[in-house]
Write a protein that holds these residues in place. Structure first.
Motif, short mmCIF file in Angstrom:
data_model
loop_
_atom_site.label_atom_id
_atom_site.label_comp_id
_atom_site.label_asym_id
_atom_site.label_seq_id
_atom_site.Cartn_x
_atom_site.Cartn_y
_atom_site.Cartn_z
N PHE A 1 0.82 -1.21 0.00
CA PHE A 1 0.00 0.00 0.00
C PHE A 1 0.86 1.27 0.00
N ASP A 2 2.17 1.07 -0.02
CA ASP A 2 3.08 2.22 -0.03
C ASP A 2 3.28 2.70 -1.48
N PHE A 3 2.56 3.77 -1.83
CA PHE A 3 2.69 4.37 -3.16
C PHE A 3 3.30 5.76 -3.04
N ARG A 4 4.08 5.99 -1.96
CA ARG A 4 4.65 7.33 -1.78
C ARG A 4 5.65 7.62 -2.88
N LYS A 5 6.28 6.55 -3.40
CA LYS A 5 7.08 6.69 -4.63
C LYS A 5 6.27 6.03 -5.74
N ALA A 6 6.23 6.66 -6.91
CA ALA A 6 5.45 6.12 -8.02
C ALA A 6 5.83 4.66 -8.28
N THR A 7 4.82 3.79 -8.33
CA THR A 7 5.03 2.35 -8.50
C THR A 7 3.97 1.80 -9.45
N ALA A 8 4.35 0.86 -10.29
CA ALA A 8 3.37 0.24 -11.20
C ALA A 8 2.31 -0.48 -10.37
N ILE A 9 1.06 -0.32 -10.76
CA ILE A 9 -0.04 -0.93 -10.00
C ILE A 9 0.14 -2.44 -9.91
N GLY A 10 0.57 -3.04 -11.02
CA GLY A 10 0.67 -4.50 -11.07
C GLY A 10 1.87 -5.07 -10.31
N ALA A 11 2.79 -4.19 -9.87
CA ALA A 11 4.03 -4.68 -9.26
C ALA A 11 3.77 -5.52 -8.00
N ARG A 12 2.72 -5.15 -7.23
CA ARG A 12 2.50 -5.85 -5.96
C ARG A 12 1.06 -6.31 -5.78
N ILE A 13 0.22 -6.09 -6.81
CA ILE A 13 -1.22 -6.34 -6.63
C ILE A 13 -1.53 -7.82 -6.34
N HIS A 14 -0.62 -8.72 -6.77
CA HIS A 14 -0.86 -10.15 -6.49
C HIS A 14 -0.03 -10.66 -5.32
N ASP A 15 0.55 -9.74 -4.55
CA ASP A 15 1.33 -10.14 -3.37
C ASP A 15 0.46 -10.96 -2.41
N ASP A 16 1.12 -11.76 -1.61
CA ASP A 16 0.43 -12.54 -0.60
C ASP A 16 0.11 -11.61 0.58
N ASN A 17 -0.95 -10.86 0.43
CA ASN A 17 -1.30 -9.84 1.43
C ASN A 17 -2.80 -9.95 1.70
N GLU A 18 -3.14 -10.08 2.97
CA GLU A 18 -4.53 -10.29 3.38
C GLU A 18 -5.46 -9.19 2.83
N GLN A 19 -5.04 -7.94 2.94
CA GLN A 19 -5.89 -6.83 2.50
C GLN A 19 -6.15 -6.86 0.99
N LEU A 20 -5.13 -7.21 0.23
CA LEU A 20 -5.30 -7.29 -1.23
C LEU A 20 -6.22 -8.45 -1.59
N LYS A 21 -6.13 -9.53 -0.81
CA LYS A 21 -6.97 -10.71 -1.07
C LYS A 21 -8.44 -10.40 -0.80
N ILE A 22 -8.69 -9.72 0.32
CA ILE A 22 -10.07 -9.37 0.68
C ILE A 22 -10.74 -8.61 -0.46
N ALA A 23 -10.00 -7.67 -1.03
CA ALA A 23 -10.60 -6.77 -2.03
C ALA A 23 -10.38 -7.24 -3.47
N GLY A 24 -9.60 -8.29 -3.66
CA GLY A 24 -9.30 -8.74 -5.02
C GLY A 24 -8.45 -7.74 -5.77
N GLY A 25 -7.61 -7.01 -5.03
CA GLY A 25 -6.78 -5.95 -5.60
C GLY A 25 -6.84 -4.74 -4.67
N TYR A 26 -6.58 -3.57 -5.22
CA TYR A 26 -6.69 -2.36 -4.39
C TYR A 26 -8.13 -1.85 -4.41
N ASP A 27 -8.68 -1.63 -3.24
CA ASP A 27 -10.02 -1.04 -3.09
C ASP A 27 -10.07 -0.50 -1.67
N HIS A 28 -9.20 0.50 -1.42
CA HIS A 28 -8.97 0.97 -0.06
C HIS A 28 -8.92 2.50 -0.02
N ASN A 29 -9.05 3.01 1.18
CA ASN A 29 -9.00 4.45 1.41
C ASN A 29 -7.63 4.84 1.95
#
Ligand code: GLA
Length: 361
Positions: free
Chosen positions: A233-261
């Motif tokens: 969730f650290d986008f303080r430096k510009a990062t490709a969306i796909g670079a970490r979207i499939h990471d083994d991360n509980e929050q990404l799994k819940i939302a099926g990607g990024y869907d956060h505030n």
């Protein structure tokens, strides 16, 4: 002389109105097309929706950079994407559709599993707003009656869309006659490639936020403001969306990607940068600024290419991204979050600007 007159006219841009079909309740829907240097945006009165935004790529080739449909029936048939809409009265979720104000309990529709999403079953995205051409844009007005979708108070909303030098600015003004809760945002899906079909996974995103609001399985914030440091969730430096979207991360799994505030830096009410997106293929850059305290970064995880009714223009997963500037989801149930309560006599104003530019190779 003639040359300078033409230039002056071009610099001022234009606002035109055309018919865009008839809503299911029989109300005529209008489409306002706003033109200024480097941008042409079309906004319709059904849901006060952005229908298209045309901007040049780095070679000057103009294309539409938001997802949508070519005709009104697509928007009417599609009950899940909220393409381009102003969502309200409460954008994003309220847990179990329940909240209380001054000791009064309210129940609003639970249209997203156990929770309420984007104002209920008939939110502002499905109503025909009153349009009026203004300098450089259009003003959309909606009066939501006391008790509309269970929300208290007659709420009057004015949303002004204006264009200026490659930018689309949205100004929201809200007032009520009884205490209520309000959280309006615009739900455009950006596809900077301008083809509506390629995925946004290669886009580089920058979000100037040190914290975000993690969610439970129903996408309701737990209440914690968690540091983005060391997470996908650290986008303080510009990062490709796909670079970490499939990471083994509980929050990404819940939302099926990024869907956060994300919790934006700076003060609520002050204009600050909310996001920057860069598509290296087209060279298009989108910069978002806002007075809101948060931004919902949503990567179009629920898009599934479905055909809506007769309309064969469904968009596939991850073909658009949303940057919904907003107060945090479920704020009415989190007293520590910036308040979404609006009281009689108050006039709330917020503003968000989407600026398009290009970057050389
Ligand atoms: C918001 C929500 C998503 C989804 C979309 C609409 O971005 O956070 O979970 O509901 O709207 O499909």
């Amino acid at each position: 002389m003639l040359l300078s007159m033409t230039t002056a006219l071009a610099a001022h841009g234009s606002v035109t109105k055309t018919a865009f079909g008839t809503a299911p309740d029989g109300t005529a829907v209008d489409l306002y097309t706003l033109k200024s240097e480097g941008i042409e945006a079309s906004i319709m009165t059904y849901g006060a929706r952005v229908v298209s935004i045309k901007t040049p790529d780095r070679d000057g080739k103009v294309a539409n950079v938001v997802l949508g449909y070519s005709a009104l029936d697509g928007y009417v048939a599609d009950k899940s994407t909220y393409f381009g809409a102003i969502v309200g009265r409460y954008g994003n979720r309220i847990a179990f559709g329940k909240f209380s104000i001054d000791g009064h309990q309210y129940q609003v529709p639970t249209n997203n599993n156990a929770n309420s999403l984007h104002g209920g079953t008939v939110g502002f995205d499905r109503l025909v707003w009153q349009g009026k051409a203004i300098t450089d844009g259009v003003e959309m007005t909606l009066v939501s009656k006391d008790g509309d979708q269970g929300y208290p108070g007659t709420l009057t909303v004015h949303v002004r869309y204006t264009v200026h030098h490659g930018a689309l600015r949205i100004d929201y003004v809200e007032s009520t006659d009884k205490p209520t809760v309000v959280n309006l945002t615009n739900h455009s899906y950006f596809n900077l490639a301008g083809d509506g079909t390629s995925t946004i996974l290669n886009d580089e995103v920058m979000l100037p936020a040190d914290k975000y609001t993690p969610v439970d399985a129903g996408l309701i914030p737990t209440g914690v403001l968690a540091p983005v440091e060391g997470t996908p969730f650290d986008f303080r430096k510009a990062t490709a969306i796909g670079a970490r979207i499939h990471d083994d991360n509980e929050q990404l799994k819940i939302a099926g990607g990024y869907d956060h505030n994300w919790v934006l830096r700076g003060n609520n009410g002050e204009v600050k940068t909310a996001a920057r997106v860069y598509d290296s293929n087209s060279g298009r850059v989108l910069t978002v600024t806002t007075t809101e305290p948060g931004v919902q970064f949503y990567t179009g995880n629920f898009l599934d290419g479905t055909k809506y009714g007769a309309v064969q223009e469904g968009h596939a997963k991850n073909t658009g991204l949303c940057l919904e500037t907003q107060h945090f989801p479920d704020s009415p149930n989190h007293p520590a979050f910036p308040t979404t309560e609006l009281k009689p006599g108050e006039m709330r104003h917020s503003t968000t600007t989407f600026t398009f530019s290009t970057h050389a190779k």
